[in-house]
Design a protein around this motif. Structure first.
Motif, PDB file in Angstrom:
ATOM      1  N   HIS A 181       4.285 -10.652  11.891  1.00 55.59           N
ATOM      2  CA  HIS A 181       4.602 -10.041  10.610  1.00 55.59           C
ATOM      3  C   HIS A 181       4.711 -11.152   9.570  1.00 55.59           C
ATOM      4  O   HIS A 181       5.421 -12.138   9.783  1.00 55.59           O
ATOM      5  CB  HIS A 181       5.919  -9.272  10.673  1.00 55.59           C
ATOM      6  N   SER A 182       4.030 -11.008   8.468  1.00 53.67           N
ATOM      7  CA  SER A 182       4.109 -12.013   7.412  1.00 53.67           C
ATOM      8  C   SER A 182       3.776 -11.374   6.075  1.00 53.67           C
ATOM      9  O   SER A 182       3.046 -10.381   6.008  1.00 53.67           O
ATOM     10  CB  SER A 182       3.158 -13.182   7.688  1.00 53.67           C
ATOM     11  N   ASP A 183       4.317 -11.951   5.017  1.00 56.29           N
ATOM     12  CA  ASP A 183       3.995 -11.461   3.684  1.00 56.29           C
ATOM     13  C   ASP A 183       2.667 -12.080   3.236  1.00 56.29           C
ATOM     14  O   ASP A 183       2.485 -13.298   3.308  1.00 56.29           O
ATOM     15  CB  ASP A 183       5.096 -11.825   2.690  1.00 56.29           C
ATOM     16  N   PHE A 184       1.730 -11.233   2.848  1.00 48.91           N
ATOM     17  CA  PHE A 184       0.432 -11.710   2.363  1.00 48.91           C
ATOM     18  C   PHE A 184       0.087 -10.902   1.121  1.00 48.91           C
ATOM     19  O   PHE A 184      -0.909 -10.185   1.074  1.00 48.91           O
ATOM     20  CB  PHE A 184      -0.633 -11.539   3.441  1.00 48.91           C
ATOM     21  N   GLY A 185       0.956 -11.025   0.112  1.00 50.36           N
ATOM     22  CA  GLY A 185       0.785 -10.245  -1.105  1.00 50.36           C
ATOM     23  C   GLY A 185      -0.223 -10.855  -2.058  1.00 50.36           C
ATOM     24  O   GLY A 185      -0.858 -11.869  -1.772  1.00 50.36           O
ATOM     25  N   GLN A 186      -0.361 -10.201  -3.211  1.00 53.47           N
ATOM     26  CA  GLN A 186      -1.386 -10.606  -4.169  1.00 53.47           C
ATOM     27  C   GLN A 186      -0.804 -10.760  -5.563  1.00 53.47           C
ATOM     28  O   GLN A 186      -0.256  -9.814  -6.125  1.00 53.47           O
ATOM     29  CB  GLN A 186      -2.504  -9.569  -4.216  1.00 53.47           C
ATOM     30  N   PRO A 187      -0.917 -11.965  -6.143  1.00 51.23           N
ATOM     31  CA  PRO A 187      -0.481 -12.145  -7.536  1.00 51.23           C
ATOM     32  C   PRO A 187      -1.585 -11.761  -8.526  1.00 51.23           C
ATOM     33  O   PRO A 187      -2.772 -11.909  -8.230  1.00 51.23           O
ATOM     34  CB  PRO A 187      -0.175 -13.643  -7.608  1.00 51.23           C
ATOM     35  N   PHE A 188      -1.161 -11.277  -9.684  1.00 46.16           N
ATOM     36  CA  PHE A 188      -2.087 -10.914 -10.758  1.00 46.16           C
ATOM     37  C   PHE A 188      -1.560 -11.458 -12.081  1.00 46.16           C
ATOM     38  O   PHE A 188      -0.347 -11.547 -12.285  1.00 46.16           O
ATOM     39  CB  PHE A 188      -2.219  -9.392 -10.884  1.00 46.16           C
ATOM     40  N   GLN A 189      -2.477 -11.749 -12.986  1.00 45.09           N
ATOM     41  CA  GLN A 189      -2.072 -12.111 -14.334  1.00 45.09           C
ATOM     42  C   GLN A 189      -1.610 -10.884 -15.121  1.00 45.09           C
ATOM     43  O   GLN A 189      -0.682 -10.957 -15.915  1.00 45.09           O
ATOM     44  CB  GLN A 189      -3.235 -12.797 -15.064  1.00 45.09           C
ATOM     45  N   THR A 190      -2.288  -9.748 -14.890  1.00 49.04           N
ATOM     46  CA  THR A 190      -1.963  -8.505 -15.577  1.00 49.04           C
ATOM     47  C   THR A 190      -2.052  -7.352 -14.591  1.00 49.04           C
ATOM     48  O   THR A 190      -2.671  -7.464 -13.529  1.00 49.04           O
ATOM     49  CB  THR A 190      -2.953  -8.224 -16.729  1.00 49.04           C
ATOM     50  N   LYS A 191      -1.457  -6.226 -14.955  1.00 57.08           N
ATOM     51  CA  LYS A 191      -1.559  -5.054 -14.093  1.00 57.08           C
ATOM     52  C   LYS A 191      -2.966  -4.474 -14.125  1.00 57.08           C
ATOM     53  O   LYS A 191      -3.405  -3.834 -13.167  1.00 57.08           O
ATOM     54  CB  LYS A 191      -0.531  -4.003 -14.514  1.00 57.08           C
ATOM     55  N   GLU A 192      -3.685  -4.717 -15.205  1.00 56.58           N
ATOM     56  CA  GLU A 192      -5.083  -4.275 -15.253  1.00 56.58           C
ATOM     57  C   GLU A 192      -5.901  -5.017 -14.194  1.00 56.58           C
ATOM     58  O   GLU A 192      -6.816  -4.440 -13.582  1.00 56.58           O
ATOM     59  CB  GLU A 192      -5.667  -4.516 -16.646  1.00 56.58           C
ATOM     60  N   GLU A 193      -5.577  -6.274 -13.968  1.00 58.91           N
ATOM     61  CA  GLU A 193      -6.236  -7.013 -12.889  1.00 58.91           C
ATOM     62  C   GLU A 193      -5.879  -6.395 -11.539  1.00 58.91           C
ATOM     63  O   GLU A 193      -6.719  -6.324 -10.639  1.00 58.91           O
ATOM     64  CB  GLU A 193      -5.828  -8.483 -12.919  1.00 58.91           C
ATOM     65  N   GLY A 194      -4.636  -5.931 -11.413  1.00 61.12           N
ATOM     66  CA  GLY A 194      -4.231  -5.252 -10.194  1.00 61.12           C
ATOM     67  C   GLY A 194      -5.049  -3.999  -9.949  1.00 61.12           C
ATOM     68  O   GLY A 194      -5.426  -3.693  -8.809  1.00 61.12           O
TER      69      GLY A 194
END
Length: 275
Positions: free
Chosen positions: A210-223
Motif C-alpha cells: 500500500h502506498s500513496d501515488f497521487g497526482q499534483p496539478f497546477q489547476t483543477k482544469e488540468e485535473g
C-alpha cells in the motif's frame, strides 16, 4: 442535477476505450509528452519505488542482473541501476524510451542498457538473475510466463493490481455517481496469475503493498484533463467531474493534489521452486 443519459453508442465507446486502455491482456500504457509530465510530477510525491525495492531486497540483494519488462520512463530501471544492478530495460514506447535515454545520459549511468521493443518481439541473448515487470498485463498468459521463466536464473518479480475493479484515485466512486457501470473498470489482477502458477505447480511469494501515488496539478482544469485522459469518462460529464475534483483534491505545496492509495501485489515467482 439530472445527469445526461448514456446511450447505447456511449456505452459501446466506453467499453472499447476500457478494452484499449485497461482491460486488455496486451495493454500498452499510453505514453505521450503530457502523460510523461504527469507521471514525473507524481513520482516526486511517492515512496512507491522505495517500498517496492525494500520489499524485494531480501530476494535480490546477492544478485546482479535484471531485465525490466515494460519499463516505461524507467522509474524502476533507474532505481535498480543506482542500487548497483546491471539493468536491461525494454519498452515498446519510443517516446518513453527516448525520455529514459536522456535521463540515463543526464545522470551518467553506465550499468543500464535500453531497447525500444515489446516483450513479444524481444530477442533473449542471455539469462537474467531477475526478470521484473510492473503492471505488465501481457504477462498474465501461460505461454508468456513459460517464456520469461526460461530466461531467468532466480526470480520473476511482478507488480500486479490487487483489486478486480480499478479504483485509482477513487475512480469507482465517480463512476457510481455518474451512473456508469463499474464493470467497465474490471481488470485482471494477481488472482489470475495465481491460477496459472498453481496449475503449473510453480512456487511463489505474495507481498501486499500500500502506498500513496497521487497526482499534483497546477489547476483543477488540468485535473479534468488528467481524468479524461486516463479513464473512459464522457466529455458531457465535465461539470460533474469538476465538482468531484473539488471534493477530492487537497492543497499541497501550492498545488492541487489528487490522493491515490495504490494497492498492489508483489508476486515473487521462483525459477526452480516447486511446491
Amino acid at each position: 442535477m439530472k445527469l445526461p443519459k448514456i446511450t447505447d453508442k456511449d456505452l459501446l465507446n466506453i467499453s472499447q476505450t476500457n478494452l484499449d486502455s485497461g482491460n486488455s491482456l496486451r495493454q500498452r500504457f499510453n505514453w505521450n509528452h503530457q502523460s510523461i509530465r504527469w507521471f514525473l510530477a507524481s513520482e516526486d510525491t511517492t515512496n512507491f519505488y522505495q517500498k517496492v525495492l525494500e520489499t524485494i531486497h531480501p530476494y535480490i540483494e546477492n544478485l546482479s542482473s535484471i531485465l525490466d519488462i515494460g519499463c516505461g520512463i524507467g522509474g524502476f530501471s533507474i532505481a535498480f541501476a543506482k542500487s548497483g544492478f546491471y539493468v536491461t530495460a525494454i519498452d515498446s514506447s519510443m517516446i518513453a524510451m527516448e525520455h529514459l535515454r536522456n535521463k540515463i545520459q543526464e545522470i551518467n549511468l553506465q550499468n543500464i542498457k535500453i531497447f525500444p521493443v515489446s516483450l513479444e518481439d524481444f530477442q533473449f541473448f542471455q539469462k537474467y538473475d531477475v526478470i521484473f515487470g510492473s503492471y505488465i498485463m501481457g504477462l498474465m498468459e501461460e505461454k508468456m510466463i513459460d517464456r520469461v521463466l526460461e530466461y531467468t536464473t532466480h526470480y520473476l518479480i511482478l507488480l500486479l493490481p490487487y483489486r478486480r475493479i480499478k479504483n485509482d484515485f477513487c475512480i469507482e466512486e465517480l463512476y457510481r455517481e455518474l451512473k456508469i457501470d463499474t464493470d467497465y473498470l474490471k481488470q485482471s489482477n494477481y488472482l489470475d496469475l495465481i491460477k496459472i502458477l498453481d496449475r503449473k505447480n510453480i512456487s511463489y511469494h505474495i507481498k501486499i503493498l500500500h502506498s500513496d501515488f497521487g497526482q499534483p496539478f497546477q489547476t483543477k482544469e488540468e485535473g479534468l484533463d488528467f481524468i479524461n485522459h486516463y479513464f473512459p469518462i464522457l466529455k458531457k460529464y465535465d461539470d460533474e467531474v469538476m465538482k468531484w475534483l473539488d471534493r477530492k483534491c487537497i492543497l499541497r505545496d501550492g498545488k492541487y493534489y489528487l490522493p491515490n492509495q495504490k494497492e498492489s501485489v508483489i508476486m515473487i515467482i521462483e525459477k526452480k521452486g516447486r511446491i
